[in-house]
Design a protein around this motif. Structure first.
Motif, PDB file in Angstrom:
ATOM      1  N   GLY A 269       0.810  -1.215   0.000  1.00 28.13           N
ATOM      2  CA  GLY A 269       0.000   0.000   0.000  1.00 28.13           C
ATOM      3  C   GLY A 269       0.840   1.259   0.000  1.00 28.13           C
ATOM      4  O   GLY A 269       2.060   1.215   0.153  1.00 28.13           O
ATOM      5  N   LYS A 270       0.167   2.389  -0.158  1.00 25.22           N
ATOM      6  CA  LYS A 270       0.877   3.672  -0.158  1.00 25.22           C
ATOM      7  C   LYS A 270       1.447   3.933   1.227  1.00 25.22           C
ATOM      8  O   LYS A 270       0.743   3.872   2.226  1.00 25.22           O
ATOM      9  N   GLN A 271       2.742   4.207   1.259  1.00 27.91           N
ATOM     10  CA  GLN A 271       3.484   4.464   2.485  1.00 27.91           C
ATOM     11  C   GLN A 271       3.327   3.333   3.508  1.00 27.91           C
ATOM     12  O   GLN A 271       3.420   3.551   4.710  1.00 27.91           O
ATOM     13  N   GLY A 272       3.054   2.134   3.025  1.00 30.20           N
ATOM     14  CA  GLY A 272       2.966   0.972   3.904  1.00 30.20           C
ATOM     15  C   GLY A 272       1.693   0.882   4.718  1.00 30.20           C
ATOM     16  O   GLY A 272       1.608   0.098   5.663  1.00 30.20           O
ATOM     17  N   ARG A 273       0.690   1.662   4.353  1.00 30.84           N
ATOM     18  CA  ARG A 273      -0.537   1.691   5.158  1.00 30.84           C
ATOM     19  C   ARG A 273      -1.284   0.365   5.158  1.00 30.84           C
ATOM     20  O   ARG A 273      -1.804  -0.060   6.188  1.00 30.84           O
ATOM     21  N   THR A 274      -1.373  -0.284   4.015  1.00 31.32           N
ATOM     22  CA  THR A 274      -2.094  -1.565   3.945  1.00 31.32           C
ATOM     23  C   THR A 274      -1.363  -2.622   4.760  1.00 31.32           C
ATOM     24  O   THR A 274      -1.983  -3.365   5.528  1.00 31.32           O
ATOM     25  N   ALA A 275      -0.043  -2.675   4.630  1.00 30.04           N
ATOM     26  CA  ALA A 275       0.742  -3.644   5.400  1.00 30.04           C
ATOM     27  C   ALA A 275       0.580  -3.387   6.898  1.00 30.04           C
ATOM     28  O   ALA A 275       0.441  -4.330   7.686  1.00 30.04           O
ATOM     29  N   LYS A 276       0.585  -2.142   7.292  1.00 27.28           N
ATOM     30  CA  LYS A 276       0.421  -1.802   8.712  1.00 27.28           C
ATOM     31  C   LYS A 276      -0.955  -2.236   9.207  1.00 27.28           C
ATOM     32  O   LYS A 276      -1.084  -2.776  10.313  1.00 27.28           O
ATOM     33  N   ALA A 277      -1.979  -2.033   8.395  1.00 28.22           N
ATOM     34  CA  ALA A 277      -3.333  -2.446   8.778  1.00 28.22           C
ATOM     35  C   ALA A 277      -3.423  -3.966   8.925  1.00 28.22           C
ATOM     36  O   ALA A 277      -4.039  -4.464   9.872  1.00 28.22           O
ATOM     37  N   ILE A 278      -2.804  -4.696   8.006  1.00 29.93           N
ATOM     38  CA  ILE A 278      -2.796  -6.160   8.088  1.00 29.93           C
ATOM     39  C   ILE A 278      -2.088  -6.596   9.365  1.00 29.93           C
ATOM     40  O   ILE A 278      -2.577  -7.467  10.098  1.00 29.93           O
ATOM     41  N   ARG A 279      -0.951  -5.979   9.666  1.00 34.46           N
ATOM     42  CA  ARG A 279      -0.204  -6.322  10.887  1.00 34.46           C
ATOM     43  C   ARG A 279      -1.032  -6.029  12.136  1.00 34.46           C
ATOM     44  O   ARG A 279      -0.992  -6.782  13.102  1.00 34.46           O
ATOM     45  N   THR A 280      -1.780  -4.930  12.122  1.00 30.29           N
ATOM     46  CA  THR A 280      -2.619  -4.573  13.268  1.00 30.29           C
ATOM     47  C   THR A 280      -3.686  -5.638  13.509  1.00 30.29           C
ATOM     48  O   THR A 280      -3.926  -6.049  14.653  1.00 30.29           O
ATOM     49  N   VAL A 281      -4.326  -6.107  12.451  1.00 30.67           N
ATOM     50  CA  VAL A 281      -5.353  -7.138  12.586  1.00 30.67           C
ATOM     51  C   VAL A 281      -4.737  -8.443  13.106  1.00 30.67           C
ATOM     52  O   VAL A 281      -5.295  -9.085  14.007  1.00 30.67           O
ATOM     53  N   ILE A 282      -3.584  -8.822  12.583  1.00 28.13           N
ATOM     54  CA  ILE A 282      -2.919 -10.055  13.014  1.00 28.13           C
ATOM     55  C   ILE A 282      -2.511  -9.947  14.481  1.00 28.13           C
ATOM     56  O   ILE A 282      -2.681 -10.880  15.266  1.00 28.13           O
ATOM     57  N   PHE A 283      -1.989  -8.789  14.865  1.00 29.47           N
ATOM     58  CA  PHE A 283      -1.586  -8.572  16.255  1.00 29.47           C
ATOM     59  C   PHE A 283      -2.797  -8.688  17.180  1.00 29.47           C
ATOM     60  O   PHE A 283      -2.744  -9.325  18.226  1.00 29.47           O
ATOM     61  N   ALA A 284      -3.915  -8.082  16.793  1.00 22.61           N
ATOM     62  CA  ALA A 284      -5.129  -8.140  17.604  1.00 22.61           C
ATOM     63  C   ALA A 284      -5.662  -9.572  17.701  1.00 22.61           C
ATOM     64  O   ALA A 284      -6.110 -10.015  18.767  1.00 22.61           O
ATOM     65  N   ALA A 285      -5.613 -10.308  16.609  1.00 22.10           N
ATOM     66  CA  ALA A 285      -6.109 -11.685  16.592  1.00 22.10           C
ATOM     67  C   ALA A 285      -5.241 -12.606  17.448  1.00 22.10           C
ATOM     68  O   ALA A 285      -5.727 -13.614  17.962  1.00 22.10           O
ATOM     69  N   SER A 286      -3.984 -12.243  17.623  1.00 20.93           N
ATOM     70  CA  SER A 286      -3.075 -13.095  18.392  1.00 20.93           C
ATOM     71  C   SER A 286      -2.883 -12.585  19.816  1.00 20.93           C
ATOM     72  O   SER A 286      -2.008 -13.068  20.529  1.00 20.93           O
ATOM     73  N   ALA A 287      -3.695 -11.637  20.258  1.00 18.47           N
ATOM     74  CA  ALA A 287      -3.521 -11.026  21.578  1.00 18.47           C
ATOM     75  C   ALA A 287      -3.604 -12.044  22.712  1.00 18.47           C
ATOM     76  O   ALA A 287      -2.958 -11.874  23.746  1.00 18.47           O
ATOM     77  N   GLU A 288      -4.381 -13.099  22.525  1.00 17.52           N
ATOM     78  CA  GLU A 288      -4.514 -14.113  23.565  1.00 17.52           C
ATOM     79  C   GLU A 288      -3.275 -15.003  23.683  1.00 17.52           C
ATOM     80  O   GLU A 288      -3.056 -15.629  24.705  1.00 17.52           O
ATOM     81  N   SER A 289      -2.504 -15.044  22.639  1.00 18.21           N
ATOM     82  CA  SER A 289      -1.322 -15.899  22.628  1.00 18.21           C
ATOM     83  C   SER A 289      -0.228 -15.310  23.512  1.00 18.21           C
ATOM     84  O   SER A 289      -0.090 -14.102  23.641  1.00 18.21           O
ATOM     85  N   SER A 290       0.557 -16.187  24.100  1.00 20.95           N
ATOM     86  CA  SER A 290       1.670 -15.722  24.921  1.00 20.95           C
ATOM     87  C   SER A 290       2.889 -15.380  24.068  1.00 20.95           C
ATOM     88  O   SER A 290       3.841 -14.785  24.559  1.00 20.95           O
ATOM     89  N   LYS A 291       2.849 -15.742  22.801  1.00 17.37           N
ATOM     90  CA  LYS A 291       3.977 -15.473  21.911  1.00 17.37           C
ATOM     91  C   LYS A 291       3.755 -14.173  21.146  1.00 17.37           C
ATOM     92  O   LYS A 291       2.632 -13.825  20.797  1.00 17.37           O
ATOM     93  N   LYS A 292       4.841 -13.486  20.858  1.00 15.85           N
ATOM     94  CA  LYS A 292       4.779 -12.284  20.041  1.00 15.85           C
ATOM     95  C   LYS A 292       4.671 -12.711  18.573  1.00 15.85           C
ATOM     96  O   LYS A 292       5.386 -13.604  18.134  1.00 15.85           O
ATOM     97  N   VAL A 293       3.790 -12.065  17.844  1.00 17.31           N
ATOM     98  CA  VAL A 293       3.566 -12.413  16.442  1.00 17.31           C
ATOM     99  C   VAL A 293       4.071 -11.287  15.554  1.00 17.31           C
ATOM    100  O   VAL A 293       3.832 -10.115  15.840  1.00 17.31           O
ATOM    101  N   GLN A 294       4.793 -11.655  14.515  1.00 20.55           N
ATOM    102  CA  GLN A 294       5.350 -10.683  13.582  1.00 20.55           C
ATOM    103  C   GLN A 294       5.009 -11.118  12.167  1.00 20.55           C
ATOM    104  O   GLN A 294       5.027 -12.298  11.852  1.00 20.55           O
ATOM    105  N   LEU A 295       4.679 -10.153  11.302  1.00 23.81           N
ATOM    106  CA  LEU A 295       4.375 -10.445   9.899  1.00 23.81           C
ATOM    107  C   LEU A 295       5.388  -9.731   9.018  1.00 23.81           C
ATOM    108  O   LEU A 295       5.551  -8.526   9.104  1.00 23.81           O
ATOM    109  N   GLU A 296       6.067 -10.511   8.193  1.00 21.71           N
ATOM    110  CA  GLU A 296       7.009  -9.955   7.221  1.00 21.71           C
ATOM    111  C   GLU A 296       6.449 -10.204   5.824  1.00 21.71           C
ATOM    112  O   GLU A 296       5.848 -11.239   5.560  1.00 21.71           O
ATOM    113  N   ILE A 297       6.663  -9.220   4.961  1.00 25.91           N
ATOM    114  CA  ILE A 297       6.213  -9.353   3.580  1.00 25.91           C
ATOM    115  C   ILE A 297       7.443  -9.514   2.696  1.00 25.91           C
ATOM    116  O   ILE A 297       8.286  -8.621   2.646  1.00 25.91           O
ATOM    117  N   ALA A 298       7.550 -10.676   2.056  1.00 29.41           N
ATOM    118  CA  ALA A 298       8.721 -10.987   1.237  1.00 29.41           C
ATOM    119  C   ALA A 298       8.642 -10.243  -0.089  1.00 29.41           C
ATOM    120  O   ALA A 298       7.565 -10.039  -0.646  1.00 29.41           O
TER     121      ALA A 298
END
Length: 81
Positions: free
Chosen positions: A51-80
């Motif tokens: 996305g422009k200035q990484g906005r779409t990637a940031k939004a995807i990461r935010t959703v993934i982070f929220a979905a994994s909030a119950e997990s004890s592990k830190k979740v990270q998303l990288e885009i190859a």
């Protein structure tokens, strides 16, 4: 949310954004207290996922982070590239 459903969530978010949904691949790497998901898409779709200035990637990461909030592990998303 378990790791398989996080992968499915990533695919379901990215699929409508791309022209080549068959080229979406998500892999995960588990470390001690962290899970790193790597998303790869067709080269022509990379800009759409970032996305422009990484906005779409940031939004995807935010959703993934929220979905994994119950997990004890830190979740990270990288885009190859």
């Amino acid at each position: 949310m378990n790791e398989l459903s996080l992968e499915e969530l990533i695919v379901s978010i990215v699929e409508p954004l791309v022209d080549f949904p068959e080229d979406i691949h998500v892999s995960s790497l588990k470390k001690d207290e962290q899970v790193i998901y790597t998303l790869s898409v067709n080269a022509e779709d990379t800009g759409k996922v970032i996305g422009k200035q990484g906005r779409t990637a940031k939004a995807i990461r935010t959703v993934i982070f929220a979905a994994s909030a119950e997990s004890s592990k830190k979740v990270q998303l990288e885009i190859a590239d």
